[in-house]
Design a protein around this motif. Structure first.
Motif, PDB file in Angstrom:
ATOM      1  N   LYS A 183     -19.168   4.326  -0.907  1.00 25.66           N
ATOM      2  CA  LYS A 183     -18.313   3.871  -2.005  1.00 25.66           C
ATOM      3  C   LYS A 183     -18.310   4.837  -3.186  1.00 25.66           C
ATOM      4  CE  LYS A 183     -19.056  -0.741  -0.569  1.00 25.66           C
ATOM      5  NZ  LYS A 183     -20.160  -0.234   0.313  1.00 25.66           N
ATOM      6  N   ARG A 220     -11.013   4.566  -7.563  1.00 23.85           N
ATOM      7  CA  ARG A 220     -11.012   3.632  -6.444  1.00 23.85           C
ATOM      8  C   ARG A 220     -11.960   4.138  -5.363  1.00 23.85           C
ATOM      9  NH1 ARG A 220      -5.847   3.624  -2.782  1.00 23.85           N
ATOM     10  NH2 ARG A 220      -4.589   3.270  -4.650  1.00 23.85           N
ATOM     11  N   THR A 221     -12.713   3.226  -4.758  1.00 21.09           N
ATOM     12  CA  THR A 221     -13.507   3.604  -3.588  1.00 21.09           C
ATOM     13  C   THR A 221     -12.638   3.464  -2.341  1.00 21.09           C
ATOM     14  OG1 THR A 221     -14.280   1.361  -3.126  1.00 21.09           O
ATOM     15  CG2 THR A 221     -15.588   2.667  -4.664  1.00 21.09           C
ATOM     16  N   LYS A 222     -13.007   4.201  -1.328  1.00 19.25           N
ATOM     17  CA  LYS A 222     -12.288   4.045  -0.071  1.00 19.25           C
ATOM     18  C   LYS A 222     -12.930   2.928   0.728  1.00 19.25           C
ATOM     19  CE  LYS A 222     -10.267   8.594   0.543  1.00 19.25           C
ATOM     20  NZ  LYS A 222     -10.770   9.932   0.772  1.00 19.25           N
ATOM     21  N   GLU A 275     -12.920  -2.821  -1.084  1.00 17.77           N
ATOM     22  CA  GLU A 275     -12.366  -1.685  -1.816  1.00 17.77           C
ATOM     23  C   GLU A 275     -12.543  -2.030  -3.286  1.00 17.77           C
ATOM     24  OE1 GLU A 275      -7.835  -0.075  -1.780  1.00 17.77           O
ATOM     25  OE2 GLU A 275      -8.312  -1.705  -3.149  1.00 17.77           O
ATOM     26  N   GLU A 306     -13.125   7.603  -6.567  1.00 17.83           N
ATOM     27  CA  GLU A 306     -12.218   8.743  -6.672  1.00 17.83           C
ATOM     28  C   GLU A 306     -11.150   8.447  -7.709  1.00 17.83           C
ATOM     29  OE1 GLU A 306     -10.781   9.939  -2.858  1.00 17.83           O
ATOM     30  OE2 GLU A 306     -12.804  10.259  -2.080  1.00 17.83           O
ATOM     31  N   THR A 361     -15.711   3.690   3.758  1.00 23.09           N
ATOM     32  CA  THR A 361     -16.803   4.655   3.659  1.00 23.09           C
ATOM     33  C   THR A 361     -18.096   3.918   3.355  1.00 23.09           C
ATOM     34  OG1 THR A 361     -16.300   4.939   1.342  1.00 23.09           O
ATOM     35  CG2 THR A 361     -15.321   6.511   2.865  1.00 23.09           C
ATOM     36  N   ARG A 383       0.831  -1.208   0.000  1.00 24.92           N
ATOM     37  CA  ARG A 383       0.000   0.000   0.000  1.00 24.92           C
ATOM     38  C   ARG A 383       0.863   1.254   0.000  1.00 24.92           C
ATOM     39  NH1 ARG A 383      -5.252  -1.291   0.960  1.00 24.92           N
ATOM     40  NH2 ARG A 383      -5.573  -3.362   1.840  1.00 24.92           N
ATOM     41  N   THR A 404     -11.637  -1.092  -7.197  1.00 23.43           N
ATOM     42  CA  THR A 404     -10.733  -0.349  -8.073  1.00 23.43           C
ATOM     43  C   THR A 404     -11.207  -0.536  -9.502  1.00 23.43           C
ATOM     44  OG1 THR A 404      -8.911  -0.846  -6.571  1.00 23.43           O
ATOM     45  CG2 THR A 404      -8.327  -0.070  -8.782  1.00 23.43           C
TER      46      THR A 404
END
Lengths: 202, 202, 202, 202
Positions: free
Chosen positions: A185, A177-179, B169, A188, A182, A18, B171
């Motif tokens: 979703k 990508r979503t975090k 997550e 971003e 959260t 990461r 992507t």
């Protein structure tokens, strides 16, 4: 009884570390998805010599080192802050076969062994000189990979590489990508990166 | 004098094997860039157990095997044509630690060792059953990665995974690529792939 | 009793006409989403003069004509097949203020009124000459918009426009779309288009 | 001598008004490229009735009003700050045929004329109720367009619309853009937007 020093090595993945695990400055790091595609385009094999020019925080060198335990990786960087990041990261991820070279490329390349693979993550305004220097040294069937985020770098890199007899393939990577945690979703977007993979024509 | 059979192994890269090197059907294969990001999201380490459910042409298992020489990979597939592709590819790329299981998941999973990592590339309409079966067996700190190309799979996978207590997550990978040897470098888009990475909440 | 000819005008939208409504060749047409962004970047007002250079199937001229009932649009095209498409489309969509010019730009531009807006959809290898000709005639505060699908056109267009004193903004449009009636809603990507919007610096 | 009030109307474009021309809060506005595609998907004609639910800063209503000088547009919004933005923007862009309704949808819809077109930019957690209310009132051959930036809204909107007998087409718009005056033309990505266009099945 003497106990040897042993890194308290959490088990990091080989690739897909990461971004937030690296010591780095914001916007400096090659993001994890782009790093993965970059490593794929480098077409690494276990025992190659790789130059990482403009190594930034060293994330590409570190994951390349995980893929090539018998390889030799030379990471060039001159920026003092970045050098400090790289040192911290090499230690944290126990990247034993990465040699850090404090130099502003193309300086510092002369003394290195000829490369099978070259990654150019940053060129500090010396792109043409770097490509010339790399071209003189790249082994047969070698590969150059260069990441560009501006049209200017993309255009010049392709031009210089073609002028030196390389064929280029350009891959534009758009990631959103979503975090993870959260509720809603939201996707971003990351800025697109153009990955240029160059091979010398016969 | 008896000479053992030896594969005439061209030197393929560890990851980033070109799609056209695999025996496969058109549209079946996870494209090389998406494969690289998928492997990164699987966060592989050298000695893990991985299940590859709906293995297709086996390209993810094969590159995972290159990353995990001490790992154990189990590739499940039932489609006869795909099985033939996988067999050819396992042989070609000398993937010694991939075990091919002829089964239509969730069948065939019972006899396998518990997985650290699970990749779901295809679910044959059994997605909920597969996620349930995987959830019963996944080791602590395990990871599930699932690739979706339709909204329906994306929606259902996220729903089922969250229902079973996973954080996800997502992507979205959009790739466009020029062809290496064309004069004009036209960017050709690949269809987007949604890579869902799921980890169990504590 | 004489009845005037009246088009059996189905009620088409002003913008967002579906691609399949146009007479066109595959891959010729600017797709509906890219067309919408292109028209936005042209920053049209009701009574302007617009040149559409390399008009293809005429879709941009036709929607521009819907936006500018008091404007004057000149569509240049030389390819015989495309001319036939444009004629059919101008008739079908009753685009009364589009004048079709059979010419290979920059030829044919001399006799036209000075433009407020210029769209360059195709340049037939004459890009530099076209930009020069346009630059001599573009009215103050005029706008040029050019769509590129290859790196070569993108690079050259930006270079020529900047050489002639223009500031450029480049918008890369990546669209993926599900098909309306399919059960699974698979996202299919269109090739990216680079929309270059140029304004003359003061 | 009495002089009538006259707006000092700078000549704004019909569509493609720059985001920074609108009074708005950061992240509220539908960006200019997405707005253009949204308007295309609404398939507007000159004299329609359109509801803009969750109008935000009013940018979609304002450009729709430029396209439909004989249409009637009803913009619903309840947030006090957004209402202030809309009022400023309606005045600035002289959008005479937009009626602002202070209401939290589905409240406020009963008294409006039946719509030909409905744009749902925000739903305030009332998505299902709004779709039900819209479905009871939408004219034959009407169109609903909804913009989603989260997976949750995307999933629910498609589900609710299909439950009410609509066919949906989803367009994912990924935009990256260089800044006009920077030297290096770095591509900056905007977050992707999913534009859902729904039509009632016969």
């Amino acid at each position: 009884l003497i106990k040897a020093w042993e890194p308290t090595l959490e088990h990091y993945p080989l690739i897909g570390i990461r971004d937030e695990e690296f010591a780095t400055a914001k916007k400096l790091i090659t993001k994890e998805e782009v790093r993965a595609v970059t490593l794929a385009k480098l077409r690494l094999q276990d025992d190659l010599v790789m130059w990482d020019i403009g190594a930034g925080s060293g994330s590409v060198s570190i994951e390349a080192s995980n893929l090539m335990p018998n390889g030799k990786i030379f990471a060039l960087e001159k920026n003092a802050q970045y050098l400090s990041f790289i040192r911290d990261n090499l230690k944290k991820f126990v990247a034993r076969n990465v040699t850090l070279i404090e130099a502003f490329a193309p300086e510092g390349l002369e003394d290195l062994p000829d490369p099978d693979r070259v990654f150019i993550g940053g060129s500090g305004g010396m792109l043409e000189d770097i490509i010339e220097a790399v071209d003189r040294r790249l082994k047969p069937e070698g590969q150059i990979v260069l990441n560009a985020v501006t049209l200017d770098t993309l255009t010049k890199a392709v031009e210089f590489l073609e002028d030196h007899g390389y064929s280029v393939e350009i891959t534009c990577v758009n990631i959103s990508r979503t975090k993870g945690l959260t509720e809603y979703k939201m996707f971003e977007a990351h800025n697109p990166v153009y990955i240029i993979a160059a091979t010398k024509d016969d």
